[in-house]
Design an enzyme around this catalytic site. Structure first.
Site, mmCIF file in Angstrom:
data_model
loop_
_atom_site.group_PDB
_atom_site.id
_atom_site.type_symbol
_atom_site.label_atom_id
_atom_site.label_comp_id
_atom_site.label_asym_id
_atom_site.label_seq_id
_atom_site.Cartn_x
_atom_site.Cartn_y
_atom_site.Cartn_z
ATOM 1 N N LYS A 125 0.864 -1.208 0.000
ATOM 2 C CA LYS A 125 0.000 0.000 0.000
ATOM 3 C C LYS A 125 0.882 1.232 0.000
ATOM 4 C CE LYS A 125 0.871 1.238 4.542
ATOM 5 N NZ LYS A 125 1.731 2.381 4.879
ATOM 6 N N PRO A 172 9.968 -4.629 0.123
ATOM 7 C CA PRO A 172 10.982 -4.406 1.161
ATOM 8 C C PRO A 172 10.370 -4.092 2.525
ATOM 9 C CG PRO A 172 10.890 -2.549 -0.371
ATOM 10 C CD PRO A 172 9.976 -3.597 -0.915
ATOM 11 N N ALA A 208 9.798 0.023 4.910
ATOM 12 C CA ALA A 208 9.639 0.886 3.743
ATOM 13 C C ALA A 208 8.389 1.746 3.828
ATOM 14 C CB ALA A 208 9.591 0.033 2.472
ATOM 15 N N GLY A 236 3.692 -1.335 3.885
ATOM 16 C CA GLY A 236 2.705 -2.233 4.498
ATOM 17 C C GLY A 236 2.881 -3.689 4.108
ATOM 18 N N GLY A 237 4.085 -4.088 3.748
ATOM 19 C CA GLY A 237 4.322 -5.472 3.308
ATOM 20 C C GLY A 237 3.890 -6.493 4.352
ATOM 21 N N SER A 245 1.911 -6.033 6.963
ATOM 22 C CA SER A 245 0.472 -5.914 7.243
ATOM 23 C C SER A 245 -0.335 -6.602 6.145
ATOM 24 C CB SER A 245 0.061 -4.443 7.311
ATOM 25 O OG SER A 245 0.817 -3.763 8.284
ATOM 26 N N ASP A 265 -2.445 -1.294 10.402
ATOM 27 C CA ASP A 265 -2.591 -1.178 8.941
ATOM 28 C C ASP A 265 -3.243 -2.414 8.312
ATOM 29 O OD1 ASP A 265 -1.234 1.172 9.186
ATOM 30 O OD2 ASP A 265 0.611 0.491 8.216
HETATM 31 O O1 C5P Z 1 -0.253 -1.157 15.047
HETATM 32 P P1 C5P Z 1 1.173 -1.526 14.814
HETATM 33 O O2 C5P Z 1 1.610 -2.692 15.666
HETATM 34 O O3 C5P Z 1 1.510 -1.727 13.386
HETATM 35 O O4 C5P Z 1 2.022 -0.273 15.287
HETATM 36 C C1 C5P Z 1 3.403 -0.350 15.488
HETATM 37 C C2 C5P Z 1 3.832 0.808 16.350
HETATM 38 O O5 C5P Z 1 3.702 2.034 15.645
HETATM 39 C C3 C5P Z 1 3.002 1.015 17.611
HETATM 40 O O6 C5P Z 1 3.501 0.242 18.665
HETATM 41 C C4 C5P Z 1 3.170 2.495 17.876
HETATM 42 O O7 C5P Z 1 4.415 2.738 18.480
HETATM 43 C C5 C5P Z 1 3.245 3.076 16.480
HETATM 44 N N1 C5P Z 1 1.945 3.561 15.999
HETATM 45 C C6 C5P Z 1 1.439 4.761 16.504
HETATM 46 N N2 C5P Z 1 0.248 5.236 16.022
HETATM 47 C C7 C5P Z 1 -0.436 4.561 15.074
HETATM 48 C C8 C5P Z 1 0.068 3.350 14.555
HETATM 49 C C9 C5P Z 1 1.260 2.881 15.045
HETATM 50 O O8 C5P Z 1 2.048 5.407 17.371
HETATM 51 N N3 C5P Z 1 -1.580 5.080 14.609
#
Ligand code: C5P
Length: 273
Positions: free
Chosen positions: A8, A90, A93, A96-97, A99, A132
């Site tokens: 994405k 990659p 990057a 969103g690979g 996710s 994501d």
């Molecule tokens: O949701 P995900 O595990 O992909 O998020 C990884 C990290 O990115 C979270 O632990 C947080 O530190 C940060 N994050 C954030 N705000 C978001 C999405 C992610 O601070 N909306």
């Protein structure tokens, strides 16, 4: 069963504020693109994951294994599942690979199990794995809010095609968010981003450029090559570029793709207006 797992880009990415749970409230226009990993699923005696990229962990921390775990905690599968992940997108990057891999795994497992989960349940399981992941259950274009997991449909007025450029270094998502200063960002209404489409920006760029000064030079180089725009996607470090450029070595073309209703992404279904 073999499924393509798309990447994405974030056409615009607004960071509104830091939340008390540590996440950030965001508003972003997400678009699926024809840059794919491939995931092979087969029934076997036990669950296992293999991956073409030796740098990626294949244990419980891999988002595909998390998807398998979340799916199994709710629904039954007739036997073990062997999953093989052919990595092409990659890491680190902002594409969103990982996710997309989790969403594709949930979709594939639901097919193997005879479709016990509804689309909303797939989105709910996706949100348990990462902010994501739910996006990939949209039509391929969505305005995402909350921590990114709340989807509203959006239709692009015409298909997009451009270029993806990724420098040879990456950035960690939590680190980029931690470095972000929401109060210092332009106080623009994200809904304006939708009404002014095409309008590309990313509020995570200042933090990413502070953490990795080579990224700013990388963007300048892209603009110097003749592209009209070069915008970082997600927490970086890849950029999507529009316009014409003479030198495109190491830069891959992309097109926007849509997910067919009740089906999964494929290379041929590039765009349904
Ligand atoms: O949701 P995900 O595990 O992909 O998020 C990884 C990290 O990115 C979270 O632990 C947080 O530190 C940060 N994050 C954030 N705000 C978001 C999405 C992610 O601070 N909306």
């Amino acid at each position: 069963m073999i499924l393509l797992s798309p990447a994405k880009i974030n056409l615009f990415f607004r960071v509104l504020r830091k939340r008390s749970d540590g996440y950030h409230e965001i508003a972003s226009l997400f678009q699926a693109i024809d840059f794919f990993d491939t995931i092979h699923f087969s029934f076997s005696h036990a669950d296992s994951l293999t991956c073409t990229d030796p740098a990626l962990p294949t244990g419980p921390e891999n988002l595909v294994m998390k998807a398998l775990h979340v799916f199994r905690s709710r629904y039954s599968l007739p036997s073990g599942v062997t999953i093989h992940l052919e990595k092409n997108i990659p890491s680190q990057a902002g594409l969103g690979g990982g996710s997309g891999n989790a969403a594709t795994a949930l979709w594939g497992l639901n097919e193997l199990a005879g479709r016990p989960a509804t689309p909303d349940e797939l989105i709910e399981m996706g949100a348990m794995i990462g902010s994501d992941v739910p996006f990939f259950f949209s039509s391929g274009t969505a305005y995402c809010t909350g921590r990114g997991e709340r989807l509203e449909p959006f239709s692009l007025p015409y298909p997009l095609s451009g270029w993806i450029a990724k420098p040879p270094f990456g950035l960690s998502t939590p680190l980029v968010y931690r470095e972000t200063r929401p109060l210092e960002l332009p106080a623009q209404d994200p809904l304006e981003g939708l009404s002014r489409y095409p309008y590309f920006y990313n509020d995570l760029e200042p933090a990413a450029f502070r953490l990795e000064p080579r990224l700013h030079a990388f963007r300048e180089r892209l603009l110097g090559m003749g592209f009209d725009s070069a915008t970082m996607t997600g927490s970086g470090t890849a950029f999507f570029c529009f316009g014409k450029s003479e030198k495109t070595e190491g830069i891959v073309p992309f097109r926007s793709i849509q997910r067919p209703p009740n089906g999964w992404y494929s290379e041929s279904l590039s765009f349904i207006p």
